[in-house]
Motif scaffolding. Structure first.
Motif, PDB file in Angstrom:
ATOM      1  N   ALA A 383       0.814  -1.215   0.000  1.00 43.79           N
ATOM      2  CA  ALA A 383       0.000   0.000   0.000  1.00 43.79           C
ATOM      3  C   ALA A 383       0.848   1.266   0.000  1.00 43.79           C
ATOM      4  CB  ALA A 383      -0.927  -0.001   1.214  1.00 43.79           C
ATOM      5  N   THR A 384       2.060   1.210   0.562  1.00 40.07           N
ATOM      6  CA  THR A 384       2.899   2.407   0.705  1.00 40.07           C
ATOM      7  C   THR A 384       4.068   2.445  -0.263  1.00 40.07           C
ATOM      8  OG1 THR A 384       4.253   1.337   2.409  1.00 40.07           O
ATOM      9  CG2 THR A 384       2.319   2.586   3.158  1.00 40.07           C
ATOM     10  N   GLY A 385       4.127   1.496  -1.189  1.00 45.67           N
ATOM     11  CA  GLY A 385       5.263   1.469  -2.111  1.00 45.67           C
ATOM     12  C   GLY A 385       6.545   1.077  -1.416  1.00 45.67           C
ATOM     13  N   ASP A 386       6.474   0.032  -0.589  1.00 42.97           N
ATOM     14  CA  ASP A 386       7.636  -0.521   0.126  1.00 42.97           C
ATOM     15  C   ASP A 386       8.232   0.452   1.141  1.00 42.97           C
ATOM     16  OD1 ASP A 386       7.384  -2.881  -1.247  1.00 42.97           O
ATOM     17  OD2 ASP A 386       8.865  -2.377  -2.762  1.00 42.97           O
ATOM     18  N   ASP A 387       7.364   1.114   1.902  1.00 46.85           N
ATOM     19  CA  ASP A 387       7.822   1.964   3.009  1.00 46.85           C
ATOM     20  C   ASP A 387       7.941   1.083   4.253  1.00 46.85           C
ATOM     21  OD1 ASP A 387       8.169   3.742   5.137  1.00 46.85           O
ATOM     22  OD2 ASP A 387       6.975   5.309   4.182  1.00 46.85           O
ATOM     23  N   TYR A 388       9.161   0.646   4.550  1.00 49.49           N
ATOM     24  CA  TYR A 388       9.367  -0.275   5.663  1.00 49.49           C
ATOM     25  C   TYR A 388       9.136   0.392   7.025  1.00 49.49           C
ATOM     26  CZ  TYR A 388      11.131  -4.087   2.780  1.00 49.49           C
ATOM     27  OH  TYR A 388      11.241  -5.121   1.872  1.00 49.49           O
ATOM     28  N   THR A 389       9.314   1.698   7.110  1.00 45.95           N
ATOM     29  CA  THR A 389       9.084   2.386   8.377  1.00 45.95           C
ATOM     30  C   THR A 389       7.625   2.290   8.788  1.00 45.95           C
ATOM     31  OG1 THR A 389      10.890   3.942   7.961  1.00 45.95           O
ATOM     32  CG2 THR A 389       9.238   4.586   9.590  1.00 45.95           C
ATOM     33  N   VAL A 390       6.734   2.552   7.855  1.00 47.18           N
ATOM     34  CA  VAL A 390       5.302   2.440   8.137  1.00 47.18           C
ATOM     35  C   VAL A 390       4.925   0.974   8.377  1.00 47.18           C
ATOM     36  CG1 VAL A 390       2.993   2.751   7.189  1.00 47.18           C
ATOM     37  CG2 VAL A 390       4.740   4.509   6.832  1.00 47.18           C
ATOM     38  N   ALA A 391       5.421   0.083   7.535  1.00 45.90           N
ATOM     39  CA  ALA A 391       5.028  -1.322   7.626  1.00 45.90           C
ATOM     40  C   ALA A 391       5.440  -1.953   8.952  1.00 45.90           C
ATOM     41  CB  ALA A 391       5.628  -2.109   6.460  1.00 45.90           C
ATOM     42  N   PHE A 392       6.681  -1.707   9.384  1.00 45.77           N
ATOM     43  CA  PHE A 392       7.175  -2.329  10.611  1.00 45.77           C
ATOM     44  C   PHE A 392       6.614  -1.668  11.879  1.00 45.77           C
ATOM     45  CE2 PHE A 392      10.171  -4.631   8.026  1.00 45.77           C
ATOM     46  CZ  PHE A 392      10.410  -5.784   8.760  1.00 45.77           C
ATOM     47  N   SER A 393       5.943  -0.526  11.729  1.00 41.47           N
ATOM     48  CA  SER A 393       5.297   0.091  12.886  1.00 41.47           C
ATOM     49  C   SER A 393       4.156  -0.765  13.423  1.00 41.47           C
ATOM     50  CB  SER A 393       4.774   1.481  12.516  1.00 41.47           C
ATOM     51  OG  SER A 393       5.851   2.342  12.193  1.00 41.47           O
ATOM     52  N   ALA A 394       3.691  -1.742  12.649  1.00 45.50           N
ATOM     53  CA  ALA A 394       2.665  -2.675  13.125  1.00 45.50           C
ATOM     54  C   ALA A 394       3.129  -3.421  14.367  1.00 45.50           C
ATOM     55  CB  ALA A 394       2.308  -3.672  12.018  1.00 45.50           C
ATOM     56  N   VAL A 395       4.445  -3.558  14.529  1.00 46.44           N
ATOM     57  CA  VAL A 395       4.999  -4.252  15.699  1.00 46.44           C
ATOM     58  C   VAL A 395       4.532  -3.592  16.991  1.00 46.44           C
ATOM     59  CG1 VAL A 395       7.147  -4.741  16.954  1.00 46.44           C
ATOM     60  CG2 VAL A 395       7.012  -5.137  14.476  1.00 46.44           C
ATOM     61  N   PHE A 396       4.503  -2.269  17.026  1.00 46.49           N
ATOM     62  CA  PHE A 396       4.188  -1.557  18.262  1.00 46.49           C
ATOM     63  C   PHE A 396       2.730  -1.747  18.676  1.00 46.49           C
ATOM     64  CE2 PHE A 396       7.464   1.182  16.100  1.00 46.49           C
ATOM     65  CZ  PHE A 396       8.531   0.710  16.860  1.00 46.49           C
ATOM     66  N   VAL A 397       1.839  -1.884  17.695  1.00 51.11           N
ATOM     67  CA  VAL A 397       0.418  -2.064  18.003  1.00 51.11           C
ATOM     68  C   VAL A 397       0.203  -3.370  18.749  1.00 51.11           C
ATOM     69  CG1 VAL A 397      -1.893  -2.293  17.011  1.00 51.11           C
ATOM     70  CG2 VAL A 397      -0.254  -0.705  15.977  1.00 51.11           C
ATOM     71  N   LEU A 398       0.794  -4.437  18.258  1.00 51.60           N
ATOM     72  CA  LEU A 398       0.612  -5.735  18.911  1.00 51.60           C
ATOM     73  C   LEU A 398       1.321  -5.797  20.253  1.00 51.60           C
ATOM     74  CD1 LEU A 398      -0.208  -6.386  15.888  1.00 51.60           C
ATOM     75  CD2 LEU A 398       0.339  -8.750  16.488  1.00 51.60           C
ATOM     76  N   GLN A 399       2.465  -5.147  20.372  1.00 51.72           N
ATOM     77  CA  GLN A 399       3.142  -5.112  21.664  1.00 51.72           C
ATOM     78  C   GLN A 399       2.294  -4.399  22.713  1.00 51.72           C
ATOM     79  OE1 GLN A 399       7.008  -3.397  20.620  1.00 51.72           O
ATOM     80  NE2 GLN A 399       7.972  -5.357  21.064  1.00 51.72           N
ATOM     81  N   ALA A 400       1.662  -3.294  22.328  1.00 54.72           N
ATOM     82  CA  ALA A 400       0.822  -2.556  23.271  1.00 54.72           C
ATOM     83  C   ALA A 400      -0.368  -3.397  23.720  1.00 54.72           C
ATOM     84  CB  ALA A 400       0.329  -1.256  22.624  1.00 54.72           C
ATOM     85  N   LEU A 401      -0.989  -4.103  22.779  1.00 54.88           N
ATOM     86  CA  LEU A 401      -2.107  -4.985  23.122  1.00 54.88           C
ATOM     87  C   LEU A 401      -1.656  -6.068  24.100  1.00 54.88           C
ATOM     88  CD1 LEU A 401      -4.956  -6.171  22.754  1.00 54.88           C
ATOM     89  CD2 LEU A 401      -4.084  -7.368  20.715  1.00 54.88           C
ATOM     90  N   GLY A 402      -0.532  -6.706  23.808  1.00 51.38           N
ATOM     91  CA  GLY A 402      -0.052  -7.796  24.649  1.00 51.38           C
ATOM     92  C   GLY A 402       0.307  -7.343  26.048  1.00 51.38           C
ATOM     93  N   VAL A 403       0.999  -6.220  26.160  1.00 52.24           N
ATOM     94  CA  VAL A 403       1.404  -5.723  27.484  1.00 52.24           C
ATOM     95  C   VAL A 403       0.178  -5.386  28.326  1.00 52.24           C
ATOM     96  CG1 VAL A 403       2.526  -3.809  28.694  1.00 52.24           C
ATOM     97  CG2 VAL A 403       3.680  -4.921  26.780  1.00 52.24           C
ATOM     98  N   SER A 404      -0.851  -4.814  27.708  1.00 46.69           N
ATOM     99  CA  SER A 404      -2.058  -4.478  28.473  1.00 46.69           C
ATOM    100  C   SER A 404      -2.709  -5.728  29.051  1.00 46.69           C
ATOM    101  CB  SER A 404      -3.052  -3.730  27.571  1.00 46.69           C
ATOM    102  OG  SER A 404      -3.583  -4.572  26.561  1.00 46.69           O
TER     103      SER A 404
END
Length: 433
Positions: A383-404
């Motif tokens: 969707a972003t034309g291979d923008d790895y910064t945006v793509a790998f930011s998905a990591v933080f969403v799942l970490q926040a869910l898990g820690v809660s």
């Protein structure tokens, strides 16, 4: 009544015989991980071979992990019912056929089917090895034995990054994957000849099985334990950053986003594996001696992982410096050992006859998170034309869910574990000496 630190009545004796039998089971898991992670070093080759984009490439690993995660509770029930040897044998047959099929696949569709079959066989291995450890070693050795099993898995990952990668670029796709499938045949023969479910004199008491009623009771009883749910969320939150990096997206990220050569990227993937092996030994020893260190270690690993990912993705220059990538890979190496801590919450929360089921529930966590992140990264890259910064930011969403969820469950799990410990001590006082 036994003194502290000694083997409890009814505990398996351990020893050389236990180590040899358990080693056969671990060898099966070792090969399963080689096959599971072999796509991680072949991602760019798969794009060329099957003419697919990032989303389609991620589907290979997503389907494999979907099958793996979906199989965990059925596998736990199978291990509780059939025993380790039968389940491991079925797993070895399936993952060997899957690896061979992947080698010979002429199209994207048949390759997907092969990875699904491989994931099904792989799913049967780890829970079986955990069960084998509890049947052959004293309970006090549980944390270290579990970490050592995870260490063997990372050794399989090391074989992928070092051996499979070289074979792939030396002798080609078909020969590399088909040749590696021979390892599955070897471990299948070894387990049929030498593996035994439990030591003599330590046969588990027969548990009555009543079809669907029994299955529902096992799952419900395991899930009611806060320790099982806490174990699942610890596994969910800690495992997936390294799994996603090693299984598929690490090599493309390092080559395409960070401008490294494939050889240098492969060395960094190897560093993740080596770090995992060292940290696994350290975590196992710490938890065996200091039980209360479980949650602090898990949360510290999550925090360090999030910090290093944020520093790497937000680095102001086009490419992060090598020292930062090295530190990132070293910290990612702690994710696997931290995920094993999840089993140190679910294991004491459940009696022996539910160990397989509870471990299956716990083991689903990290693979659900990995599957979700693999899909999210693939979709975001397209969707972003291979923008790895945006793509790998998905990591933080799942970490926040898990820690809660970890913070929500930790108090209940601790109280329940103390209650079980007190009850076991009271019952042991009335056991005739």
């Amino acid at each position: 009544m036994s003194s502290a630190g000694t083997t409890l009545p009814g505990d398996p004796p351990g020893g050389r015989r236990a180590l040899a039998v358990w080693g056969v089971g671990v060898a099966v898991y070792f090969v399963a991980v080689i096959f599971r992670t072999s796509l991680g070093v072949a991602g760019l080759d798969a794009v060329e071979r099957f003419h697919v984009g990032a989303s389609a490439l991620s589907t290979f690993s997503i389907l494999q992990l979907l099958v793996y995660a979906g199989m965990q509770i059925p596998v736990g029930l199978l291990v509780d019912r059939l025993g380790t040897k039968k389940v491991l044998a079925i797993g070895a047959v399936l993952f060997t056929l899957g690896q061979l099929g992947f080698a010979l696949s002429p199209s994207y569709g048949t390759a997907l089917a092969s990875r699904a079959l491989l994931g099904c066989g792989d799913a049967l291995t780890f829970i079986s090895v955990l069960r084998l450890g509890t049947r052959w070693f004293p309970a006090r050795r549980g944390p270290l034995v579990a970490q050592l099993a995870g260490l063997a898995g990372m050794a399989g990952n090391l074989v992928s990054t070092l051996v499979i990668a070289r074979l792939l670029h030396g002798i080609g796709w078909t020969a590399a994957f088909a040749g590696s499938a021979l390892a599955g045949v070897v471990v299948l023969v070894l387990l049929l000849l030498f593996l035994k479910d439990h030591p003599d004199g330590h046969e588990p008491e027969p548990v009555p099985h009543q079809g669907a009623t029994y299955v529902r009771r096992q799952i419900a009883a395991s899930w009611r334990e806060p320790g099982t749910r806490l174990g699942l969320w610890v596994h969910f939150t800690t495992q997936f950053p390294a799994m996603v990096f090693l299984l598929l997206w690490g090599l493309p990220f390092l080559v395409e986003a960070q401008g490294l050569t494939r050889a240098t990227a492969g060395e960094l993937l190897t560093l993740v594996v080596l770090s995992n092996m060292v940290v696994g030994l350290v975590y196992g020893q710490i938890i065996a001696r200091h039980h209360r260190a479980r949650l602090p270690l898990a949360l510290a690993t999550v925090g360090a992982t999030a910090l290093l990912w944020a520093a790497t993705l937000a680095y102001p220059a086009e490419h992060a410096p090598m020292w930062l990538l090295i530190v990132l890979c070293v910290v990612l190496g702690a994710c696997g050992p931290a995920s094993m801590i999840g089993f140190d919450f679910s294991r004491p929360a459940n009696p022996p006859e539910r160990q397989g089921t509870a471990s299956g529930i716990t083991n689903m966590g990290g693979f659900i998170a990995s599957m979700t992140t693999l899909l999210a990264i693939g979709v975001l890259l397209d969707a972003t034309g291979d923008d790895y910064t945006v793509a790998f930011s998905a990591v933080f969403v799942l970490q926040a869910l898990g820690v809660s969820q970890i913070l929500r469950l930790r108090g209940r799990a601790a109280r329940r574990e103390r209650e079980r410990l007190v009850a076991s001590r009271v019952s042991s006082v009335h056991v005739p000496v």
